[in-house]
Design an enzyme around this catalytic site. Sequence first.
Site, PDB file in Angstrom:
ATOM      1  N   THR A  75       1.399  -4.251   4.503  1.00  0.00           N
ATOM      2  CA  THR A  75       1.168  -4.527   5.922  1.00  0.00           C
ATOM      3  C   THR A  75       0.572  -5.908   6.192  1.00  0.00           C
ATOM      4  O   THR A  75       0.619  -6.388   7.325  1.00  0.00           O
ATOM      5  CB  THR A  75       0.244  -3.467   6.536  1.00  0.00           C
ATOM      6  OG1 THR A  75      -0.996  -3.440   5.819  1.00  0.00           O
ATOM      7  CG2 THR A  75       0.894  -2.090   6.485  1.00  0.00           C
ATOM      8  N   THR A 126       0.820  -1.216   0.000  1.00  0.00           N
ATOM      9  CA  THR A 126       0.000   0.000   0.000  1.00  0.00           C
ATOM     10  C   THR A 126       0.844   1.251   0.000  1.00  0.00           C
ATOM     11  O   THR A 126       0.535   2.231  -0.684  1.00  0.00           O
ATOM     12  CB  THR A 126      -0.920  -0.001   1.232  1.00  0.00           C
ATOM     13  OG1 THR A 126      -1.850  -1.080   1.125  1.00  0.00           O
ATOM     14  CG2 THR A 126      -1.697   1.308   1.348  1.00  0.00           C
TER      15      THR A 126
END
Length: 329
Positions: free
Chosen positions: A95, A13
């Site tokens: 993540t 991300t």
Amino acid sequence: MAKKVALIGTGGTISSLGADGFDVQDYGRHGRILDSAGMLERFPRLSELADVVPVDFPPVLSTEMGFAHWTRLAAEISRLAEDPDMAGVVILHGTASMEETAYALNLGLTVDLPVALTGAQRPASAISGDAEANMMAAIRTVLAPEARGLGVLLVLNEEIQAAREVTKTSVWRLQTFRTPDFGVLGHADAHGVEIYRRPVRAHTVATEFDLAAMEILPRVDISYAHAGADGTAVRAFVAAGAKGIVSAGFAPGLTPPAEHAALAAAVGSGVVVLQSSRAAGRVADLTGLQKAGILPADNLTPQKARILLSFALTLSSDPAEITRMLRSY
């Protein structure tokens, strides 16, 4: 002269671009990912902190990250450590599996170069994005003398977390990474880096593992306990050739009777079985586990117990040796 910090961009991300600043959830559909050089171009203020050196690395979704990428990262970090002017390494990572990559490196790096992984909950193109702030905090951390000797670190939301202990807890919130029971190691912000506690378990140069030299990991699977679990998954893992199984059990380290019986049968067939918990906290050496030959996984999350067990099985399948490693790392 500014100190050198290597920036390895693996994707995620933090390196992604959405359609516009409001595109903060389904941005992955565009497939637009910046490499480390592209991140430095987008966030030029990073170079005010250090001589940030971009390092080429193939972008990969964190859901695809695994052993082959860990070994490549370990080899790359070992190469970077040969530069006497290199102060540290920052890895940009998705993540979803960041805590697993961090723990694998924490166990298997053979150099003491400071390493911090960081990511973001919002893409680089987002309004109020967290990418730049997290990279700044990670760079400050690897440069700080106070942060040396802590092992591989996760740095997000201005918090410094230990690779062994940290886990992702929220899908979207910026404070997603948490260390249950123990809390953060310290903070990294514009005022500096402050460390409040230090890990005591062995890591990096103090471990017996060499990730860059590993050719294959023994298969280790995770069986997730739930009401009515009957051992089907455990038997399937054994049939698939698992050398180890981690049971993510009920707290404080229990499973339904049929699941427990399947785990005990797996031990009887030569599979090493660890008992962890779906909840935070330490699994003790309970009588039922002892009778079945199941080893308690201490306070490791199931996903980290899996990594340690797979590393341990490259050296030994002796339960006493596995137990020693569980207490060491």
